[in-house]
Design an enzyme around this catalytic site. Structure first.
Site, PDB file in Angstrom:
ATOM      1  NE  ARG A 109     -13.929 -13.513  -2.441  1.00  0.00           N
ATOM      2  CZ  ARG A 109     -15.063 -12.593  -2.473  1.00  0.00           C
ATOM      3  NH1 ARG A 109     -13.711 -11.334  -1.937  1.00  0.00           N
ATOM      4  NH2 ARG A 109     -15.446 -12.420  -2.593  1.00  0.00           N
ATOM      5  NE  ARG A 167     -21.229 -11.140  -2.639  1.00  0.00           N
ATOM      6  CZ  ARG A 167     -20.189 -12.209  -3.119  1.00  0.00           C
ATOM      7  NH1 ARG A 167     -20.749 -13.347  -3.399  1.00  0.00           N
ATOM      8  NH2 ARG A 167     -19.420 -11.528  -2.739  1.00  0.00           N
ATOM      9  NE  ARG A 206     -16.880 -13.704   1.205  1.00  0.00           N
ATOM     10  CZ  ARG A 206     -17.254 -12.324   0.449  1.00  0.00           C
ATOM     11  NH1 ARG A 206     -15.965 -11.260   0.872  1.00  0.00           N
ATOM     12  NH2 ARG A 206     -18.413 -11.469   0.212  1.00  0.00           N
ATOM     13  NE  ARG A 238     -22.905  -4.578   0.440  1.00  0.00           N
ATOM     14  CZ  ARG A 238     -22.286  -4.919   0.257  1.00  0.00           C
ATOM     15  NH1 ARG A 238     -21.055  -4.439   1.676  1.00  0.00           N
ATOM     16  NH2 ARG A 238     -21.563  -5.668  -0.672  1.00  0.00           N
ATOM     17  CE  LYS A 257     -17.249  -3.782  -1.718  1.00  0.00           C
ATOM     18  NZ  LYS A 257     -17.579  -5.032  -2.638  1.00  0.00           N
TER      19      LYS A 257
HETATM   20  P1  AP5 Z   1     -12.026  -8.110  -3.204  1.00  0.00           P
HETATM   21  O1  AP5 Z   1     -10.820  -7.311  -2.623  1.00  0.00           O
HETATM   22  O2  AP5 Z   1     -11.899  -9.103  -2.043  1.00  0.00           O
HETATM   23  O3  AP5 Z   1     -13.323  -7.306  -3.704  1.00  0.00           O
HETATM   24  P2  AP5 Z   1     -14.452  -6.717  -2.975  1.00  0.00           P
HETATM   25  O4  AP5 Z   1     -15.212  -5.881  -3.516  1.00  0.00           O
HETATM   26  O5  AP5 Z   1     -14.399  -6.768  -1.301  1.00  0.00           O
HETATM   27  O6  AP5 Z   1     -15.653  -8.234  -3.084  1.00  0.00           O
HETATM   28  P3  AP5 Z   1     -16.191  -8.410  -2.042  1.00  0.00           P
HETATM   29  O7  AP5 Z   1     -16.911 -10.447  -2.422  1.00  0.00           O
HETATM   30  O8  AP5 Z   1     -16.318  -8.813  -0.697  1.00  0.00           O
HETATM   31  O9  AP5 Z   1     -17.612  -8.142  -1.929  1.00  0.00           O
HETATM   32  P4  AP5 Z   1     -19.189  -7.917  -1.116  1.00  0.00           P
HETATM   33  O10 AP5 Z   1     -19.557  -6.747  -1.743  1.00  0.00           O
HETATM   34  O11 AP5 Z   1     -19.385  -8.904  -2.572  1.00  0.00           O
HETATM   35  O12 AP5 Z   1     -19.198  -8.575  -0.132  1.00  0.00           O
HETATM   36  P5  AP5 Z   1     -18.783  -7.548   1.586  1.00  0.00           P
HETATM   37  O13 AP5 Z   1     -18.569  -8.548   2.288  1.00  0.00           O
HETATM   38  O14 AP5 Z   1     -18.587  -6.663   1.135  1.00  0.00           O
HETATM   39  O15 AP5 Z   1     -11.408  -9.208  -4.760  1.00  0.00           O
HETATM   40  C1  AP5 Z   1     -12.540  -9.986  -4.915  1.00  0.00           C
HETATM   41  C2  AP5 Z   1     -11.882 -11.222  -5.243  1.00  0.00           C
HETATM   42  O16 AP5 Z   1     -10.447 -11.275  -7.002  1.00  0.00           O
HETATM   43  C3  AP5 Z   1     -10.331 -11.189  -4.387  1.00  0.00           C
HETATM   44  O17 AP5 Z   1      -9.926 -12.649  -4.734  1.00  0.00           O
HETATM   45  C4  AP5 Z   1      -9.338 -10.529  -4.748  1.00  0.00           C
HETATM   46  O18 AP5 Z   1      -7.443 -11.260  -3.894  1.00  0.00           O
HETATM   47  C5  AP5 Z   1      -8.999 -10.837  -6.493  1.00  0.00           C
HETATM   48  N1  AP5 Z   1      -8.921  -8.949  -6.815  1.00  0.00           N
HETATM   49  C6  AP5 Z   1      -9.171  -7.766  -6.584  1.00  0.00           C
HETATM   50  N2  AP5 Z   1      -8.314  -7.710  -6.956  1.00  0.00           N
HETATM   51  C7  AP5 Z   1      -7.913  -7.471  -8.712  1.00  0.00           C
HETATM   52  C8  AP5 Z   1      -7.412  -7.611  -9.143  1.00  0.00           C
HETATM   53  N3  AP5 Z   1      -7.582  -5.849 -10.018  1.00  0.00           N
HETATM   54  N4  AP5 Z   1      -7.134  -8.065 -10.259  1.00  0.00           N
HETATM   55  C9  AP5 Z   1      -7.347  -9.827 -10.104  1.00  0.00           C
HETATM   56  N5  AP5 Z   1      -7.557 -10.232  -9.151  1.00  0.00           N
HETATM   57  C10 AP5 Z   1      -8.349  -9.166  -7.975  1.00  0.00           C
HETATM   58  O19 AP5 Z   1     -20.941  -8.174   1.840  1.00  0.00           O
HETATM   59  C11 AP5 Z   1     -20.943  -9.599   1.569  1.00  0.00           C
HETATM   60  C12 AP5 Z   1     -22.518  -9.657   2.518  1.00  0.00           C
HETATM   61  O20 AP5 Z   1     -22.818  -8.871   3.436  1.00  0.00           O
HETATM   62  C13 AP5 Z   1     -23.463  -9.044   1.635  1.00  0.00           C
HETATM   63  O21 AP5 Z   1     -23.704  -9.619   0.318  1.00  0.00           O
HETATM   64  C14 AP5 Z   1     -24.276  -8.466   2.560  1.00  0.00           C
HETATM   65  O22 AP5 Z   1     -25.613  -9.160   2.650  1.00  0.00           O
HETATM   66  C15 AP5 Z   1     -23.713  -7.967   3.779  1.00  0.00           C
HETATM   67  N6  AP5 Z   1     -23.282  -7.256   4.088  1.00  0.00           N
HETATM   68  C16 AP5 Z   1     -22.000  -6.210   3.997  1.00  0.00           C
HETATM   69  N7  AP5 Z   1     -22.029  -4.509   4.294  1.00  0.00           N
HETATM   70  C17 AP5 Z   1     -23.490  -4.090   4.213  1.00  0.00           C
HETATM   71  C18 AP5 Z   1     -23.899  -2.977   4.590  1.00  0.00           C
HETATM   72  N8  AP5 Z   1     -23.309  -2.427   4.247  1.00  0.00           N
HETATM   73  N9  AP5 Z   1     -25.482  -3.467   4.490  1.00  0.00           N
HETATM   74  C19 AP5 Z   1     -26.089  -4.663   3.647  1.00  0.00           C
HETATM   75  N10 AP5 Z   1     -25.268  -5.459   3.925  1.00  0.00           N
HETATM   76  C20 AP5 Z   1     -24.825  -5.412   4.327  1.00  0.00           C
HETATM   77 MG    MG Z   2     -14.865  -7.454   0.320  1.00  0.00          MG
END
Ligand code: AP5
Ligand code: MG
Length: 190
Positions: free
Chosen positions: A127, A144, A133, A88, A13
């Protein structure tokens, strides 16, 4: 254009949002990044959010939506936004729909990134070594994924019924995935 990126942890994402916003010239709203910034600043919100994030659970809907709606009120969000990691839960999706309807700017499309869990876990563990992280460790990653399946995956049906869902295969290189996203949004490819 108002767009949502939805998908399991590690689906890309954040990675794909950055590519797309350079292309569409609209601002990015990532709740994960906003909450990590609040933690880094040691604000009250950050301290409260950390209790949930470090365990891989969702921060309560009202806390997240208050933060998001305040950000959406800023003038740069008047004409478009790329929502990353929000909504979410069904409650967040409905609250976002209400807020956007009140502004007469409903969602144009929801990009759902699909990939199998084994690949996603591998991405997050790679990562972990580079970015440290706190939620990129095996136990929290498992939680997660479970939270995604139970609380976020129901959004796919919600948006399918609304007619805005576009599913995209998130396996392959970031470039390949980006080409599929452009195709799904009917943007020029290549
Ligand atoms: P990346 O692009 O970072 O993927 P992502 O989908 O953004 O994954 P996240 O780990 O950020 O998702 P998340 O949903 O758990 O975390 P968030 O910060 O939203 O890619 C991941 C890795 O893969 C990177 O190293 C990248 O380089 C690599 N990669 C990407 N594409 C690739 C490809 N095609 N091939 C190979 N490698 C690739 O949320 C974190 C926490 O915050 C949640 O757990 C929750 O506690 C809280 N939170 C956030 N939003 C909310 C909400 N709306 N409501 C409640 N709690 C929330
Ligand atoms: Mg992300």
């Amino acid at each position: 254009m108002f767009l949502v990126f939805v998908g399991p942890p590690g689906a890309g994402k954040g990675t794909q949002s950055k590519r797309l916003l350079a292309h569409l010239k609209i601002p990015h709203l990532s709740t994960g990044e906003m909450l990590r910034k609040a933690q880094a600043e040691d604000s009250e919100l950050g301290k409260l959010a950390a209790q949930y994030m470090d365990a891989g659970r969702l921060v309560p809907d009202d806390m997240v939506m208050t933060m998001v709606l305040k950000r959406l009120d800023q003038p740069e969000f008047a004409r478009g936004c790329l929502f990353d990691g929000i909504p979410r839960t069904l409650e967040q999706a409905r609250a976002l729909d209400r807020a956007l309807a009140a502004r007469e700017t409903p969602l144009d499309a929801v990009i759902a990134l699909d990939a199998d869990e084994k690949e996603l876990i591998g991405r997050m563990l790679r990562r972990a070594a580079a970015e440290h992280r706190l939620d990129d460790n095996p136990q929290v990653i498992f939680e997660r994924m479970e939270v995604y399946r139970c609380q976020t995956a129901p959004l796919l049906d919600y948006y399918r019924q609304a007619g805005t869902l576009r599913s995209v295969d998130a396996l392959g290189t970031p470039e390949e995935v980006f080409e599929r996203i452009k195709e799904a949004l009917l943007l020029p490819t290549g």
